[in-house]
Design a protein around this motif. Sequence first.
Motif, PDB file in Angstrom:
ATOM      1  N   LEU A 153       0.836  -1.200   0.000  1.00 46.89           N
ATOM      2  CA  LEU A 153       0.000   0.000   0.000  1.00 46.89           C
ATOM      3  C   LEU A 153       0.870   1.249   0.000  1.00 46.89           C
ATOM      4  O   LEU A 153       1.869   1.329   0.707  1.00 46.89           O
ATOM      5  CB  LEU A 153      -0.911   0.006   1.230  1.00 46.89           C
ATOM      6  N   GLN A 154       0.452   2.239  -0.763  1.00 48.48           N
ATOM      7  CA  GLN A 154       1.206   3.490  -0.855  1.00 48.48           C
ATOM      8  C   GLN A 154       0.683   4.483   0.193  1.00 48.48           C
ATOM      9  O   GLN A 154       0.207   5.578  -0.131  1.00 48.48           O
ATOM     10  CB  GLN A 154       1.087   4.068  -2.266  1.00 48.48           C
ATOM     11  N   VAL A 155       0.769   4.079   1.454  1.00 52.22           N
ATOM     12  CA  VAL A 155       0.264   4.908   2.551  1.00 52.22           C
ATOM     13  C   VAL A 155       1.247   4.838   3.714  1.00 52.22           C
ATOM     14  O   VAL A 155       2.175   4.035   3.717  1.00 52.22           O
ATOM     15  CB  VAL A 155      -1.127   4.435   3.032  1.00 52.22           C
ATOM     16  N   ASP A 156       1.010   5.686   4.711  1.00 53.83           N
ATOM     17  CA  ASP A 156       1.737   5.610   5.962  1.00 53.83           C
ATOM     18  C   ASP A 156       1.074   4.508   6.796  1.00 53.83           C
ATOM     19  O   ASP A 156      -0.102   4.616   7.147  1.00 53.83           O
ATOM     20  CB  ASP A 156       1.659   6.958   6.694  1.00 53.83           C
ATOM     21  N   GLY A 157       1.815   3.467   7.118  1.00 50.66           N
ATOM     22  CA  GLY A 157       1.248   2.319   7.810  1.00 50.66           C
ATOM     23  C   GLY A 157       0.776   2.589   9.214  1.00 50.66           C
ATOM     24  O   GLY A 157       0.110   1.741   9.826  1.00 50.66           O
ATOM     25  N   VAL A 158       1.097   3.778   9.753  1.00 50.11           N
ATOM     26  CA  VAL A 158       0.689   4.124  11.116  1.00 50.11           C
ATOM     27  C   VAL A 158      -0.817   4.373  11.208  1.00 50.11           C
ATOM     28  O   VAL A 158      -1.460   4.014  12.194  1.00 50.11           O
ATOM     29  CB  VAL A 158       1.457   5.364  11.617  1.00 50.11           C
ATOM     30  N   LEU A 218      11.357  -4.968  11.650  1.00 54.22           N
ATOM     31  CA  LEU A 218      10.948  -5.653  12.876  1.00 54.22           C
ATOM     32  C   LEU A 218       9.764  -4.974  13.544  1.00 54.22           C
ATOM     33  O   LEU A 218       8.994  -5.627  14.249  1.00 54.22           O
ATOM     34  CB  LEU A 218      12.129  -5.717  13.856  1.00 54.22           C
ATOM     35  N   TYR A 219       9.607  -3.665  13.334  1.00 55.59           N
ATOM     36  CA  TYR A 219       8.481  -2.952  13.936  1.00 55.59           C
ATOM     37  C   TYR A 219       7.150  -3.379  13.317  1.00 55.59           C
ATOM     38  O   TYR A 219       6.133  -3.440  13.997  1.00 55.59           O
ATOM     39  CB  TYR A 219       8.638  -1.442  13.772  1.00 55.59           C
ATOM     40  N   GLY A 220       7.157  -3.621  12.026  1.00 56.81           N
ATOM     41  CA  GLY A 220       5.919  -4.001  11.339  1.00 56.81           C
ATOM     42  C   GLY A 220       4.982  -2.835  11.074  1.00 56.81           C
ATOM     43  O   GLY A 220       3.869  -3.029  10.597  1.00 56.81           O
ATOM     44  N   SER A 221       5.411  -1.614  11.350  1.00 54.92           N
ATOM     45  CA  SER A 221       4.527  -0.449  11.230  1.00 54.92           C
ATOM     46  C   SER A 221       4.681   0.303   9.919  1.00 54.92           C
ATOM     47  O   SER A 221       3.938   1.252   9.670  1.00 54.92           O
ATOM     48  CB  SER A 221       4.803   0.525  12.384  1.00 54.92           C
ATOM     49  N   MET A 222       5.637  -0.119   9.088  1.00 47.84           N
ATOM     50  CA  MET A 222       5.928   0.627   7.872  1.00 47.84           C
ATOM     51  C   MET A 222       5.626  -0.198   6.629  1.00 47.84           C
ATOM     52  O   MET A 222       5.816  -1.414   6.608  1.00 47.84           O
ATOM     53  CB  MET A 222       7.404   1.042   7.837  1.00 47.84           C
ATOM     54  N   THR A 223       5.147   0.485   5.604  1.00 49.78           N
ATOM     55  CA  THR A 223       4.948  -0.174   4.321  1.00 49.78           C
ATOM     56  C   THR A 223       6.289  -0.253   3.599  1.00 49.78           C
ATOM     57  O   THR A 223       7.276   0.365   4.009  1.00 49.78           O
ATOM     58  CB  THR A 223       3.938   0.614   3.471  1.00 49.78           C
ATOM     59  N   TYR A 224       6.322  -1.012   2.526  1.00 53.42           N
ATOM     60  CA  TYR A 224       7.584  -1.184   1.787  1.00 53.42           C
ATOM     61  C   TYR A 224       8.083   0.156   1.250  1.00 53.42           C
ATOM     62  O   TYR A 224       9.290   0.393   1.185  1.00 53.42           O
ATOM     63  CB  TYR A 224       7.392  -2.184   0.638  1.00 53.42           C
ATOM     64  N   MET A 225       7.165   1.010   0.862  1.00 54.96           N
ATOM     65  CA  MET A 225       7.532   2.342   0.382  1.00 54.96           C
ATOM     66  C   MET A 225       8.307   3.089   1.463  1.00 54.96           C
ATOM     67  O   MET A 225       9.346   3.704   1.185  1.00 54.96           O
ATOM     68  CB  MET A 225       6.268   3.114   0.004  1.00 54.96           C
ATOM     69  N   GLN A 226       7.833   3.031   2.701  1.00 54.21           N
ATOM     70  CA  GLN A 226       8.500   3.724   3.802  1.00 54.21           C
ATOM     71  C   GLN A 226       9.836   3.085   4.155  1.00 54.21           C
ATOM     72  O   GLN A 226      10.733   3.753   4.659  1.00 54.21           O
ATOM     73  CB  GLN A 226       7.592   3.725   5.032  1.00 54.21           C
ATOM     74  N   LEU A 227       9.955   1.785   3.903  1.00 52.44           N
ATOM     75  CA  LEU A 227      11.187   1.066   4.212  1.00 52.44           C
ATOM     76  C   LEU A 227      12.226   1.186   3.099  1.00 52.44           C
ATOM     77  O   LEU A 227      13.334   0.671   3.221  1.00 52.44           O
ATOM     78  CB  LEU A 227      10.880  -0.413   4.461  1.00 52.44           C
TER      79      LEU A 227
END
Length: 345
Positions: A153-158, A218-227
Amino acid sequence: MGENSLEARGETFFLNLRFMLIVTVFVGNAIEPLLGSMSGLHNLYLWIFSFHMPLFVLVTGYFARKSLSGSAGRKVLLQIGLQYLIFQSLYSALDISLFRVNNIHHSFFAPYLLLWFLASHACWRLLMLGMGRWSKTAQILFAITAGVAVGYLQVDGVWFSISRTFVYLPFFVIGYHFSFGAFAKLYQQHVRIAAAAASVLLFLLLGTLGSDLPLGWLYGSMTYMQLGAQEWYAGLYRLTMYGLQFAASLAFLGWVPYRVSRMTDWGRRTLYVFLLHGLIVRLAAVSGLYAYISSPAEAGVLLLGAVFVTVLLAGPGVKRLLHPVVEPSVAWMITLQRAALRRTL
């Protein structure tokens, strides 16, 4: 061995595990400000994050099976919602007025740091209800697929805790269907010793090979875009991370005792530690405490302090004092709900 006896042993085991995990949660958050200056703490942090949230979600799924549907399930969902409103408001107000922390999304749609777990817990329960007629295999396959797919997803995972909800969904599903009987047969003493040894080995390996591992995975809070993983095959990285987390979790289970102890009683009140320890960590940060920690001995005192405060917050005295805030009554909400239904019928 009777079914009731096996169920009691399983509850004891998971309560012990739950307390051990909340210790790692507190320790992980307590040492985070020092990660850039002390490599040993960075290694400990990596090791903790390789298993503590996956296992915490698994334990949550295990205990959810008794209260997923019906009036019990509705009560739990209402209480989670009320807890979220109370502590989201409290932490945001304190961040603005007392702690003066920057770069925090102060919105009910962006769970405050540790409060993502409440938002995701409610979603996991709803998702399990939706998958109720599926087979166990179908549920697990869907959970893993969704955990991988959400990263694209192209969003902020938070926002809405959407990333962590789906990333950790497989662990909730596994916990919900977890067979303690089969586990106890497998994890005999020699297997437990081997698993505990593997956990130590993993700690050493992460210390030597994991320095370049981005913590966001490891946090799991970020999408691939953010990573920064824009490749089409970024989902394979998530699958690899699942492999690491499953292995680390199985290894850590070798440390968990089966017997009833004081730890078991503390494990019944981990919610208090979870919701309140953020205040302690914030207070430590604004007090300037971390400026005085620069040696392994001082870091060791910090770790012992985190364990001590965990035990303190899990004590019965804290529950007696703060029960109305941490576990607010939802009876009035249920009464209003029933009254509204009667008016519509």
